[in-house]
Design an enzyme around this catalytic site. Structure first.
Site, PDB file in Angstrom:
ATOM      1  N   LYS A 190       0.754  -1.204  -0.068  1.00 17.82           N
ATOM      2  CA  LYS A 190       0.096  -0.010  -0.015  1.00 17.82           C
ATOM      3  C   LYS A 190       0.969   1.153  -0.165  1.00 17.82           C
ATOM      4  O   LYS A 190       1.278   1.732   0.921  1.00 17.82           O
ATOM      5  CB  LYS A 190      -1.015  -0.128   1.063  1.00 17.82           C
ATOM      6  CG  LYS A 190      -2.155   0.380   1.086  1.00 17.82           C
ATOM      7  CD  LYS A 190      -2.202   2.149   0.898  1.00 17.82           C
ATOM      8  CE  LYS A 190      -1.850   2.975   2.104  1.00 17.82           C
ATOM      9  NZ  LYS A 190      -1.742   4.615   1.638  1.00 17.82           N
ATOM     10  N   THR A 245       5.376   8.091  13.626  1.00 21.08           N
ATOM     11  CA  THR A 245       4.988   7.537  14.684  1.00 21.08           C
ATOM     12  C   THR A 245       3.568   7.391  14.952  1.00 21.08           C
ATOM     13  O   THR A 245       3.138   6.267  15.704  1.00 21.08           O
ATOM     14  CB  THR A 245       6.112   8.181  15.751  1.00 21.08           C
ATOM     15  OG1 THR A 245       7.416   8.160  15.264  1.00 21.08           O
ATOM     16  CG2 THR A 245       5.959   7.835  17.278  1.00 21.08           C
ATOM     17  N   ARG A 246       3.003   8.707  14.663  1.00 22.48           N
ATOM     18  CA  ARG A 246       1.421   8.657  15.036  1.00 22.48           C
ATOM     19  C   ARG A 246       0.595   7.231  14.201  1.00 22.48           C
ATOM     20  O   ARG A 246       0.121   6.455  14.876  1.00 22.48           O
ATOM     21  CB  ARG A 246       0.953   9.813  14.379  1.00 22.48           C
ATOM     22  CG  ARG A 246      -0.377  10.052  14.701  1.00 22.48           C
ATOM     23  CD  ARG A 246      -1.148  11.212  13.987  1.00 22.48           C
ATOM     24  NE  ARG A 246      -0.939  11.173  12.708  1.00 22.48           N
ATOM     25  CZ  ARG A 246      -0.188  11.884  11.783  1.00 22.48           C
ATOM     26  NH1 ARG A 246       0.740  12.699  12.219  1.00 22.48           N
ATOM     27  NH2 ARG A 246      -0.084  11.654  10.431  1.00 22.48           N
ATOM     28  N   GLU A 266       8.938   1.210  11.318  1.00 25.12           N
ATOM     29  CA  GLU A 266      10.274   2.053  10.989  1.00 25.12           C
ATOM     30  C   GLU A 266       9.618   3.403  11.124  1.00 25.12           C
ATOM     31  O   GLU A 266       8.660   3.999   9.946  1.00 25.12           O
ATOM     32  CB  GLU A 266      10.672   1.541   9.722  1.00 25.12           C
ATOM     33  CG  GLU A 266      11.221   0.189   9.498  1.00 25.12           C
ATOM     34  CD  GLU A 266      12.404  -0.116  10.325  1.00 25.12           C
ATOM     35  OE1 GLU A 266      13.173   0.730  11.020  1.00 25.12           O
ATOM     36  OE2 GLU A 266      12.760  -1.262  10.461  1.00 25.12           O
ATOM     37  N   CYS A 301      13.831  10.650   7.147  1.00 24.60           N
ATOM     38  CA  CYS A 301      13.378  10.204   8.597  1.00 24.60           C
ATOM     39  C   CYS A 301      14.744  10.382   9.335  1.00 24.60           C
ATOM     40  O   CYS A 301      14.674  10.849  10.533  1.00 24.60           O
ATOM     41  CB  CYS A 301      13.043   8.689   8.341  1.00 24.60           C
ATOM     42  SG  CYS A 301      14.063   7.803   7.625  1.00 24.60           S
ATOM     43  N   GLU A 400       9.231  16.357  15.003  1.00 29.90           N
ATOM     44  CA  GLU A 400       9.682  16.060  13.547  1.00 29.90           C
ATOM     45  C   GLU A 400       9.011  16.989  12.559  1.00 29.90           C
ATOM     46  O   GLU A 400       7.742  17.041  12.490  1.00 29.90           O
ATOM     47  CB  GLU A 400       9.525  14.412  13.258  1.00 29.90           C
ATOM     48  CG  GLU A 400      10.049  14.210  11.873  1.00 29.90           C
ATOM     49  CD  GLU A 400       9.834  12.821  11.519  1.00 29.90           C
ATOM     50  OE1 GLU A 400       8.526  12.386  11.584  1.00 29.90           O
ATOM     51  OE2 GLU A 400      10.537  12.135  11.076  1.00 29.90           O
TER      52      GLU A 400
HETATM   53  P1  NAD Z   1       2.357   8.283   7.757  1.00 30.11           P
HETATM   54  O1  NAD Z   1       2.292   7.784   8.833  1.00 30.11           O
HETATM   55  O2  NAD Z   1       1.254   9.589   7.466  1.00 30.11           O
HETATM   56  O3  NAD Z   1       1.832   7.401   6.193  1.00 30.11           O
HETATM   57  C1  NAD Z   1       2.534   6.412   6.039  1.00 30.11           C
HETATM   58  C2  NAD Z   1       1.866   5.246   5.183  1.00 30.11           C
HETATM   59  O4  NAD Z   1       0.822   5.043   6.193  1.00 30.11           O
HETATM   60  C3  NAD Z   1       1.043   5.875   3.952  1.00 30.11           C
HETATM   61  O5  NAD Z   1       0.928   4.822   3.169  1.00 30.11           O
HETATM   62  C4  NAD Z   1      -0.533   6.277   4.749  1.00 30.11           C
HETATM   63  O6  NAD Z   1      -1.293   6.236   3.677  1.00 30.11           O
HETATM   64  C5  NAD Z   1      -0.419   5.144   5.734  1.00 30.11           C
HETATM   65  N1  NAD Z   1      -1.544   5.545   6.700  1.00 30.11           N
HETATM   66  C6  NAD Z   1      -1.838   6.697   7.171  1.00 30.11           C
HETATM   67  N2  NAD Z   1      -2.852   6.673   7.911  1.00 30.11           N
HETATM   68  C7  NAD Z   1      -2.848   5.299   8.296  1.00 30.11           C
HETATM   69  C8  NAD Z   1      -3.966   4.512   8.943  1.00 30.11           C
HETATM   70  N3  NAD Z   1      -4.786   5.258   9.885  1.00 30.11           N
HETATM   71  N4  NAD Z   1      -3.982   3.185   8.853  1.00 30.11           N
HETATM   72  C9  NAD Z   1      -3.329   2.547   7.927  1.00 30.11           C
HETATM   73  N5  NAD Z   1      -2.415   2.983   7.259  1.00 30.11           N
HETATM   74  C10 NAD Z   1      -2.270   4.429   7.262  1.00 30.11           C
HETATM   75  O7  NAD Z   1       3.717   8.932   7.120  1.00 30.11           O
HETATM   76  P2  NAD Z   1       4.119   9.796   6.049  1.00 30.11           P
HETATM   77  O8  NAD Z   1       3.857  11.288   6.249  1.00 30.11           O
HETATM   78  O9  NAD Z   1       3.701   9.247   4.666  1.00 30.11           O
HETATM   79  O10 NAD Z   1       5.663   9.563   5.960  1.00 30.11           O
HETATM   80  C11 NAD Z   1       6.581  10.623   6.823  1.00 30.11           C
HETATM   81  C12 NAD Z   1       7.026   9.687   8.155  1.00 30.11           C
HETATM   82  O11 NAD Z   1       7.761   8.557   7.551  1.00 30.11           O
HETATM   83  C13 NAD Z   1       7.988  10.314   8.924  1.00 30.11           C
HETATM   84  O12 NAD Z   1       7.663  10.514  10.192  1.00 30.11           O
HETATM   85  C14 NAD Z   1       9.440   9.820   8.523  1.00 30.11           C
HETATM   86  O13 NAD Z   1      10.258   9.932   9.922  1.00 30.11           O
HETATM   87  C15 NAD Z   1       9.063   8.478   8.559  1.00 30.11           C
HETATM   88  N6  NAD Z   1       9.994   7.404   7.780  1.00 30.11           N
HETATM   89  C16 NAD Z   1      10.599   6.754   8.601  1.00 30.11           C
HETATM   90  C17 NAD Z   1      11.604   5.959   8.034  1.00 30.11           C
HETATM   91  C18 NAD Z   1      12.479   4.809   8.868  1.00 30.11           C
HETATM   92  O14 NAD Z   1      13.118   3.910   8.374  1.00 30.11           O
HETATM   93  N7  NAD Z   1      12.362   5.062  10.280  1.00 30.11           N
HETATM   94  C19 NAD Z   1      12.033   5.844   6.890  1.00 30.11           C
HETATM   95  C20 NAD Z   1      11.139   6.857   5.807  1.00 30.11           C
HETATM   96  C21 NAD Z   1       9.975   7.495   6.402  1.00 30.11           C
END
Ligand code: NAD
Length: 497
Positions: A190, A245-246, A266, A301, A400
């Protein structure tokens, strides 16, 4: 490398987007027929319509994955067979380099030169690396008494749900796909609703490479719809999640509310970059901090967004960082020489500008940047921004931002530096810059982070685990350790008479 001879604007205008999902090796619209509009952050204009996956689509994809897993078309094939097909997949990715790079850039705004030189090659290398590894990983026999034989084997888990963010969309997908597919699992991916295009194309290339239908499916859609349906699904065995993280917190709730599926999170970061006054080459430290933070528009990240500098050298360090800033002036991502592109969408732009306002309001001093840029393009650009005089309680230091905003804090001694660095709910990465060997080891050990860099921040390799501690997540992407996430250890006792 920049390719000045290619007219990327012309290619972008000529793009024809197929936004249908990929299930069971075929393109298909969503069950409801609904789509969502994919817009480019370069100019805010629509790029195409993408299928809006919901429960019915996730059910279909998971069912196809389960069928493919259970009949063994992939899971029971010899590792050497999977290796060959995945190697072919990696070759096809490299063969489609220009197309994939263009899709990534128009979809999420990063400069085309980096989509070409970083994202596509890293994606292909990841797939190829796990392909090459899979027929070299041995199982175990336990050292038991002679009356029995205990085999410890790694079994593929079954159906893996991979949910990935909009930063590095292809690479994040590859970090899940590489180990999960090589180990024999089926995957439902997804992608983020903000960057679904390359995932769909990757699935087509996988089918062309010979990955059997149903083994790799892509259901685009919103998090609260397709994402939630996948993470709550009773027939998904594990979730490989990268995102905030949320949302990672929700993944654990979904597992608890459904089948206790494994969850590998992650998550976010607020990485500390600690510069001691004994480090001679302040210019290199400053250039590395700027490069690490401003690369990818600050949307990484592991961006070193909390820079801690010894008070004796802080003024000089900040002057040197400020001197780096012009190099990162935002520009059109489709121009070959652009170093900083657009942030992913209007929501992200507003969020980043909101953080900049809060930094000012809470008393930090904005040394450079601090404004929206290129508003006349209709796209979403932010000036690279540096705050001096940041303090631990400020929002720009605690949260962040995920944009090109650096906060610099000053410290007096090593103990204070370590305390400040560890004063964060996150623990993804950290850096220590010092010319004292003892201090380098001492501080590296004291920093609570999944990865600590000493006198550099650039090294990265597929052979090395990537992941965090505390609220930056669990599990590790990359390296052979990633197989731990997508295999179950199985013990088989055999009695020997
Ligand atoms: P996000 O959590 O908003 O979304 C990530 C994915 O989760 C998307 O595909 C989104 O559609 C899905 N999603 C969102 N809400 C959901 C829900 N309620 N139920 C199921 N799926 C849901 O994150 P983002 O804004 O897309 O990405 C940025 C974040 O990713 C930053 O916090 C960044 O630090 C983190 N990140 C971490 C790493 C790592 O390896 N630790 C790498 C890249 C990004």
């Amino acid at each position: 490398m920049p390719q000045p001879s290619i007219d990327w604007h012309a290619r972008a205008r000529a793009l024809v987007i197929d936004g249908r999902m990929v299930i069971d090796g075929e393109r298909r619209p969503s069950a409801s027929g609904e789509t969502f509009t994919c817009r480019s952050p370069i100019n805010g204009q629509p790029i195409g319509e993408v299928a809006r996956g919901r429960q019915a689509d996730v059910d279909a994809a998971v069912a196809a994955s389960r069928r493919a897993f259970d009949d063994g078309r992939w899971a029971h094939s010899a590792p050497a067979v999977r290796k060959k097909i995945l190697q072919r997949f990696a070759e096809l990715i490299l063969g489609a380099k220009d197309e994939l790079a263009l899709l990534e850039t128009v979809d999420m705004g990063k400069p085309i030169q980096y989509s070409l030189s970083v994202d596509v090659p890293a994606t292909a290398r990841c797939i190829a690396w796990y392909a090459e590894a899979v027929d070299k990983v041995y199982d175990e026999i336990a050292p038991t008494a002679r009356s029995a034989l205990a085999l410890i084997t790694r079994e593929p888990m079954g159906v893996i749900g991979a949910i990935v963010p909009w930063i590095y969309p292809m690479i994040m997908a590859a970090w899940k796909l590489g180990p999960a597919l090589a180990a024999g699992n089926s995957v439902v991916l997804k992608p983020s609703e903000k960057s679904p295009l390359t995932a769909l194309r990757l699935a087509e290339l996988a089918v062309a490479a010979g990955i059997p239908p149903g083994v790799f499916n892509v259901v685009p859609g919103y998090g609260a719809e397709a994402g939630e349906a996948l993470a709550l699904h009773m027939d998904v065995d594990a979730i490989g999640f990268t995102g905030s993280t949320r949302t990672g917190r929700r993944m654990l709730e979904y597992a608890g509310r459904s089948n206790l599926k494994r969850v590998y999170n992650e998550l976010g970061g607020k990485s500390a970059f600690v510069v001691f006054d004994d480090f001679a080459d302040l210019g290199r430290a400053a250039a590395t901090a700027a490069g690490g933070l401003f690369f990818n528009q600050g949307e990484s990240c592991n961006a070193p967004s909390r820079v801690l500098v010894h008070e004796r050298v802080a003024d000089e360090f900040i002057a040197r960082v400020a001197a780096e800033v012009p190099h990162y002036a935002p520009a059109d991502p489709l121009l070959a020489g652009t170093v900083m592109g657009a942030v992913v969408d209007d929501t992200q732009l507003r969020a980043v500008l909101g953080y900049i306002d809060s930094g000012r309001a809470e008393g930090a001093h904005c040394v450079s940047g601090g404004q929206q840029a290129l508003a006349e393009t209709g796209g979403f650009y932010v000036q690279p921004t540096v705050f001096d005089g940041a303090t631990p309680a400020m929002k720009i230091v605690r949260e962040e931002i995920f944009g090109p905003v650096m906060s610099v804090l000053r410290f007096r001694d090593e103990a204070e530096a370590v305390a400040l660095a560890n004063d964060s709910p996150y623990g993804l990465q950290a850096a220590v810059w010092t010319d004292q060997l003892n201090r380098a080891h001492r501080v590296a050990r004291a920093l609570r982070a999944g990865t600590v860099h000493v006198n550099q921040y650039d090294e990265d390799d597929i052979t090395v685990p990537f992941g965090g501690v505390k609220q930056s997540g669990n599990g590790r992407d990359k390296s052979l350790h990633a197989f731990d996430k997508y295999t179950e250890l199985k013990t088989t006792w055999i009695r020997i008479d």
